[in-house]
Design a protein around this motif. Structure first.
Motif, PDB file in Angstrom:
ATOM      1  N   GLY A  74       0.794  -1.225   0.000  1.00 48.59           N
ATOM      2  CA  GLY A  74       0.000   0.000   0.000  1.00 48.59           C
ATOM      3  C   GLY A  74       0.825   1.274   0.000  1.00 48.59           C
ATOM      4  O   GLY A  74       0.305   2.344   0.364  1.00 48.59           O
ATOM      5  N   MET A  75       2.077   1.191  -0.442  1.00 46.57           N
ATOM      6  CA  MET A  75       2.931   2.387  -0.472  1.00 46.57           C
ATOM      7  C   MET A  75       2.651   3.182  -1.749  1.00 46.57           C
ATOM      8  O   MET A  75       3.526   3.376  -2.600  1.00 46.57           O
ATOM      9  N   THR A  76       1.409   3.623  -1.860  1.00 46.10           N
ATOM     10  CA  THR A  76       0.949   4.287  -3.078  1.00 46.10           C
ATOM     11  C   THR A  76       0.393   5.681  -2.788  1.00 46.10           C
ATOM     12  O   THR A  76      -0.334   6.242  -3.600  1.00 46.10           O
ATOM     13  N   LYS A  77       0.738   6.222  -1.647  1.00 43.16           N
ATOM     14  CA  LYS A  77       0.215   7.521  -1.231  1.00 43.16           C
ATOM     15  C   LYS A  77       1.293   8.595  -1.326  1.00 43.16           C
ATOM     16  O   LYS A  77       2.442   8.318  -1.644  1.00 43.16           O
ATOM     17  N   TYR A  78       0.895   9.831  -1.033  1.00 41.40           N
ATOM     18  CA  TYR A  78       1.871  10.911  -0.965  1.00 41.40           C
ATOM     19  C   TYR A  78       2.971  10.570   0.045  1.00 41.40           C
ATOM     20  O   TYR A  78       2.727   9.922   1.063  1.00 41.40           O
ATOM     21  N   THR A  79       4.166  11.069  -0.251  1.00 39.75           N
ATOM     22  CA  THR A  79       5.253  10.997   0.722  1.00 39.75           C
ATOM     23  C   THR A  79       5.660  12.427   1.077  1.00 39.75           C
ATOM     24  O   THR A  79       5.103  13.392   0.536  1.00 39.75           O
ATOM     25  N   ALA A  80       6.624  12.557   1.965  1.00 48.39           N
ATOM     26  CA  ALA A  80       7.197  13.877   2.218  1.00 48.39           C
ATOM     27  C   ALA A  80       7.717  14.438   0.893  1.00 48.39           C
ATOM     28  O   ALA A  80       8.209  13.693   0.035  1.00 48.39           O
ATOM     29  N   VAL A  81       7.579  15.729   0.701  1.00 46.06           N
ATOM     30  CA  VAL A  81       7.987  16.360  -0.556  1.00 46.06           C
ATOM     31  C   VAL A  81       9.433  16.031  -0.900  1.00 46.06           C
ATOM     32  O   VAL A  81       9.776  15.766  -2.059  1.00 46.06           O
ATOM     33  N   ASP A  82      10.301  16.036   0.107  1.00 47.29           N
ATOM     34  CA  ASP A  82      11.735  15.841  -0.148  1.00 47.29           C
ATOM     35  C   ASP A  82      12.161  14.377  -0.098  1.00 47.29           C
ATOM     36  O   ASP A  82      13.348  14.079  -0.159  1.00 47.29           O
ATOM     37  N   GLY A  83      11.191  13.461  -0.018  1.00 50.27           N
ATOM     38  CA  GLY A  83      11.514  12.045  -0.091  1.00 50.27           C
ATOM     39  C   GLY A  83      11.193  11.275   1.174  1.00 50.27           C
ATOM     40  O   GLY A  83      11.154  11.817   2.274  1.00 50.27           O
ATOM     41  N   MET A  84      10.964   9.971   1.015  1.00 48.57           N
ATOM     42  CA  MET A  84      10.713   9.090   2.152  1.00 48.57           C
ATOM     43  C   MET A  84      11.902   9.111   3.114  1.00 48.57           C
ATOM     44  O   MET A  84      13.060   9.052   2.667  1.00 48.57           O
ATOM     45  N   PRO A  85      11.659   9.122   4.417  1.00 47.92           N
ATOM     46  CA  PRO A  85      12.777   9.041   5.367  1.00 47.92           C
ATOM     47  C   PRO A  85      13.667   7.823   5.125  1.00 47.92           C
ATOM     48  O   PRO A  85      14.903   7.917   5.229  1.00 47.92           O
ATOM     49  N   ALA A  86      13.073   6.698   4.787  1.00 50.32           N
ATOM     50  CA  ALA A  86      13.874   5.486   4.558  1.00 50.32           C
ATOM     51  C   ALA A  86      14.769   5.641   3.333  1.00 50.32           C
ATOM     52  O   ALA A  86      15.911   5.138   3.309  1.00 50.32           O
ATOM     53  N   LEU A  87      14.279   6.338   2.310  1.00 45.99           N
ATOM     54  CA  LEU A  87      15.103   6.559   1.127  1.00 45.99           C
ATOM     55  C   LEU A  87      16.220   7.549   1.440  1.00 45.99           C
ATOM     56  O   LEU A  87      17.365   7.368   1.008  1.00 45.99           O
ATOM     57  N   LYS A  88      15.904   8.589   2.185  1.00 42.82           N
ATOM     58  CA  LYS A  88      16.949   9.547   2.551  1.00 42.82           C
ATOM     59  C   LYS A  88      18.037   8.873   3.385  1.00 42.82           C
ATOM     60  O   LYS A  88      19.219   9.180   3.255  1.00 42.82           O
ATOM     61  N   LYS A  89      17.639   7.914   4.235  1.00 42.45           N
ATOM     62  CA  LYS A  89      18.637   7.162   4.998  1.00 42.45           C
ATOM     63  C   LYS A  89      19.512   6.330   4.070  1.00 42.45           C
ATOM     64  O   LYS A  89      20.741   6.249   4.248  1.00 42.45           O
ATOM     65  N   ALA A  90      18.903   5.716   3.047  1.00 39.38           N
ATOM     66  CA  ALA A  90      19.679   4.938   2.074  1.00 39.38           C
ATOM     67  C   ALA A  90      20.648   5.840   1.307  1.00 39.38           C
ATOM     68  O   ALA A  90      21.775   5.432   0.990  1.00 39.38           O
ATOM     69  N   ILE A  91      20.211   7.051   1.007  1.00 36.79           N
ATOM     70  CA  ILE A  91      21.082   8.008   0.319  1.00 36.79           C
ATOM     71  C   ILE A  91      22.238   8.412   1.226  1.00 36.79           C
ATOM     72  O   ILE A  91      23.395   8.509   0.784  1.00 36.79           O
ATOM     73  N   GLN A  92      21.942   8.651   2.505  1.00 34.09           N
ATOM     74  CA  GLN A  92      23.006   8.946   3.472  1.00 34.09           C
ATOM     75  C   GLN A  92      24.052   7.838   3.463  1.00 34.09           C
ATOM     76  O   GLN A  92      25.268   8.106   3.418  1.00 34.09           O
ATOM     77  N   GLN A  93      23.600   6.606   3.537  1.00 33.68           N
ATOM     78  CA  GLN A  93      24.511   5.464   3.592  1.00 33.68           C
ATOM     79  C   GLN A  93      25.306   5.322   2.305  1.00 33.68           C
ATOM     80  O   GLN A  93      26.494   4.969   2.327  1.00 33.68           O
ATOM     81  N   LYS A  94      24.669   5.620   1.181  1.00 35.77           N
ATOM     82  CA  LYS A  94      25.377   5.575  -0.106  1.00 35.77           C
ATOM     83  C   LYS A  94      26.525   6.579  -0.122  1.00 35.77           C
ATOM     84  O   LYS A  94      27.652   6.271  -0.535  1.00 35.77           O
ATOM     85  N   PHE A  95      26.261   7.806   0.318  1.00 37.26           N
ATOM     86  CA  PHE A  95      27.307   8.828   0.314  1.00 37.26           C
ATOM     87  C   PHE A  95      28.454   8.450   1.256  1.00 37.26           C
ATOM     88  O   PHE A  95      29.634   8.655   0.922  1.00 37.26           O
ATOM     89  N   LEU A  96      28.132   7.900   2.423  1.00 43.43           N
ATOM     90  CA  LEU A  96      29.180   7.480   3.347  1.00 43.43           C
ATOM     91  C   LEU A  96      29.997   6.336   2.765  1.00 43.43           C
ATOM     92  O   LEU A  96      31.238   6.346   2.819  1.00 43.43           O
ATOM     93  N   ARG A  97      29.326   5.358   2.206  1.00 45.71           N
ATOM     94  CA  ARG A  97      29.993   4.170   1.679  1.00 45.71           C
ATOM     95  C   ARG A  97      30.856   4.467   0.469  1.00 45.71           C
ATOM     96  O   ARG A  97      32.011   4.016   0.381  1.00 45.71           O
ATOM     97  N   ASP A  98      30.331   5.226  -0.464  1.00 44.53           N
ATOM     98  CA  ASP A  98      30.996   5.387  -1.760  1.00 44.53           C
ATOM     99  C   ASP A  98      31.820   6.661  -1.893  1.00 44.53           C
ATOM    100  O   ASP A  98      32.741   6.709  -2.699  1.00 44.53           O
ATOM    101  N   ASN A  99      31.468   7.693  -1.143  1.00 45.40           N
ATOM    102  CA  ASN A  99      32.121   8.994  -1.329  1.00 45.40           C
ATOM    103  C   ASN A  99      32.718   9.578  -0.051  1.00 45.40           C
ATOM    104  O   ASN A  99      33.290  10.663  -0.082  1.00 45.40           O
ATOM    105  N   GLN A 100      32.577   8.846   1.054  1.00 46.68           N
ATOM    106  CA  GLN A 100      33.087   9.314   2.349  1.00 46.68           C
ATOM    107  C   GLN A 100      32.530  10.705   2.687  1.00 46.68           C
ATOM    108  O   GLN A 100      33.228  11.575   3.207  1.00 46.68           O
ATOM    109  N   LEU A 101      31.266  10.893   2.397  1.00 48.44           N
ATOM    110  CA  LEU A 101      30.576  12.153   2.666  1.00 48.44           C
ATOM    111  C   LEU A 101      29.448  11.915   3.664  1.00 48.44           C
ATOM    112  O   LEU A 101      28.674  10.967   3.518  1.00 48.44           O
ATOM    113  N   SER A 102      29.360  12.786   4.648  1.00 50.85           N
ATOM    114  CA  SER A 102      28.328  12.678   5.666  1.00 50.85           C
ATOM    115  C   SER A 102      27.324  13.815   5.514  1.00 50.85           C
ATOM    116  O   SER A 102      27.711  14.991   5.517  1.00 50.85           O
TER     117      SER A 102
END
Length: 414
Positions: A74-102
């Motif tokens: 049922g994940m078919t509704k509006y999300t936060a304008v700037d993205g799902m919190p879970a996706l933003k967390k995945a993006i955080q982890q991507k930057f730390l893992r691949d680019n050493q950026l926090s």
């Protein structure tokens, strides 16, 4: 077109109702060429389309399955304008893992593709007359977006001898008090060229002397790098610039998710806040289902990409070798993305079988389309002639056919 005493009607639209700002932009040349090729193909013409900037591989199954699971939950509704919190967390982890950026969550946002991230950033920051430094050749949308918001694109010609890359001295010469942004794209569309660690750090040294200049680092082709060369983003190399760098990335190219429309940006909190506000009044959130699938994409080990990169590199090597065998054409071997930017200066001035003179790279790509049924994009669209761009994101068989057609078409020129 119908003319009246007071106004012009074009395709049923009264021009006086359209905003003057539309005169500053034009349709994307790459999308226009792809559309023309599709139209010809629909008419039964055997077109080989080398103009499209997207991988020919399908989206990996595990990502598609994640989308199916998201719908089932049922994940078919509006999300936060700037993205799902879970996706933003995945993006955080991507930057730390691949680019050493926090980054903190407030420094991240998700949009409908990397293009919207760039659009939002320029709309949020550019005032009338602000200058945006755009190394040429460039991705076709940078200057149009800049002009749309009243900015002035400042083009810097980056010659082939320098790998089509901006040099520190060139950068230093064009920065003025009106400079707002420098846009860097590595690996590059259209050239496929990759900035080295040393090259980015040298540009960073120049930028440190000019604290009013912001940097947009378009890293959309980050994972598509060949020959064991490392990828670097200027945000991780020059810490003194972090407060004025916007990193733009997304899943379109490396994950073959062009139609899913998910891009993301990372930068200063106030900039991200402004970009989010603008997005709240335009598209609102990106597709919830695509966001959910992107969580799995960004959290994966990219194992699928090894085979893709091997295939891309083989296609690049083949087309590069073959194109350099054709008299009048030459190309550098690109380090990333899936493009070759081919020098056609040796073709300029030649005569077609129909008696026309090839006076520009536009003329040459038109000749290839009409005479050889090959769709490519002229260098003029990217700001540096005489060149043309081809995408090798298609099968070896099709690339072989394309080479034969191009060689035959060139052989008919006199």
């Amino acid at each position: 077109m119908l003319k009246t005493q007071e106004k012009t009607i074009y395709l049923g639209v009264e021009q006086e109702m359209l905003a003057k700002r539309l005169s500053f932009i034009k349709p994307s040349p790459t999308l226009a060429m792809s559309a023309k090729a599709a139209q010809m193909k629909a008419r039964g013409i055997d077109i080989i389309n080398l103009s499209a900037g997207e991988p020919d591989f399908d989206t990996p199954d595990f990502i598609k399955q994640a989308a199916t699971a998201a719908m089932a939950k049922g994940m078919t509704k509006y999300t936060a304008v700037d993205g799902m919190p879970a996706l933003k967390k995945a993006i955080q982890q991507k930057f730390l893992r691949d680019n050493q950026l926090s980054y903190e969550p407030e420094q991240l946002m998700v949009s409908t593709g990397g293009k919207q991230v760039i659009f939002n950033a320029l709309m949020a920051t550019i005032e009338q007359g602000d200058e945006v430094i755009i190394p040429a050749p460039y991705w076709v949308s940078y200057p149009d977006m800049t002009a749309l918001f009243g900015g002035k694109p400042v083009f810097v010609e980056c010659i082939e001898a320098n790998g089509f890359k901006l040099t520190p001295s060139q950068l230093d010469e064009v920065i003025t008090p009106k400079t707002k942004w420098l846009i860097l794209n590595s690996p590059s569309n259209p050239t496929g060229e990759l900035y080295s660690k040393e090259e980015l750090m040298a540009l960073g040294e120049v930028l440190l002397k000019h604290p009013h200049v912001y940097v947009m680092s378009d890293d959309i082709y980050e994972y598509l790098v060949y020959d064991e060369k490392p990828f670097y983003t200027i945000a991780s190399l020059v810490p003194g610039l972090r407060s004025r760098i916007l990193v733009v990335n997304g899943v379109s190219k490396s994950y073959s998710m062009t139609g899913w429309r998910i891009g993301y940006g990372a930068g200063p909190k106030e900039l991200i806040k402004a970009m989010t506000m603008l997005q709240s009044q335009s598209t609102s959130n990106a597709c919830s289902i695509a966001q959910a699938a992107t969580i799995d994409a960004l959290s994966s080990d990219l194992g699928f990409l090894k085979a893709w990169k091997t295939e891309f590199a083989a296609r690049r090597d083949f087309f590069h070798a073959e194109i350099n065998k054709i008299e009048g054409l030459s190309a550098r071997k690109a380090s990333g993305a899936f493009y070759l930017y081919i020098n056609c200066s040796g073709i300029i001035g030649k005569i077609t079988p129909q008696g026309s003179t090839i006076e520009s790279d536009n003329d040459f790509t038109t000749y290839l389309l009409e005479h050889a049924n090959i769709a490519a994009v002229s260098g003029a669209a990217f700001g540096l002639s005489p060149y043309f761009r081809i995408s090798y994101a298609t099968s070896k068989e099709i690339l072989s056919q394309a080479i034969r057609r191009i060689a035959a078409a060139v052989a008919e020129l006199t």
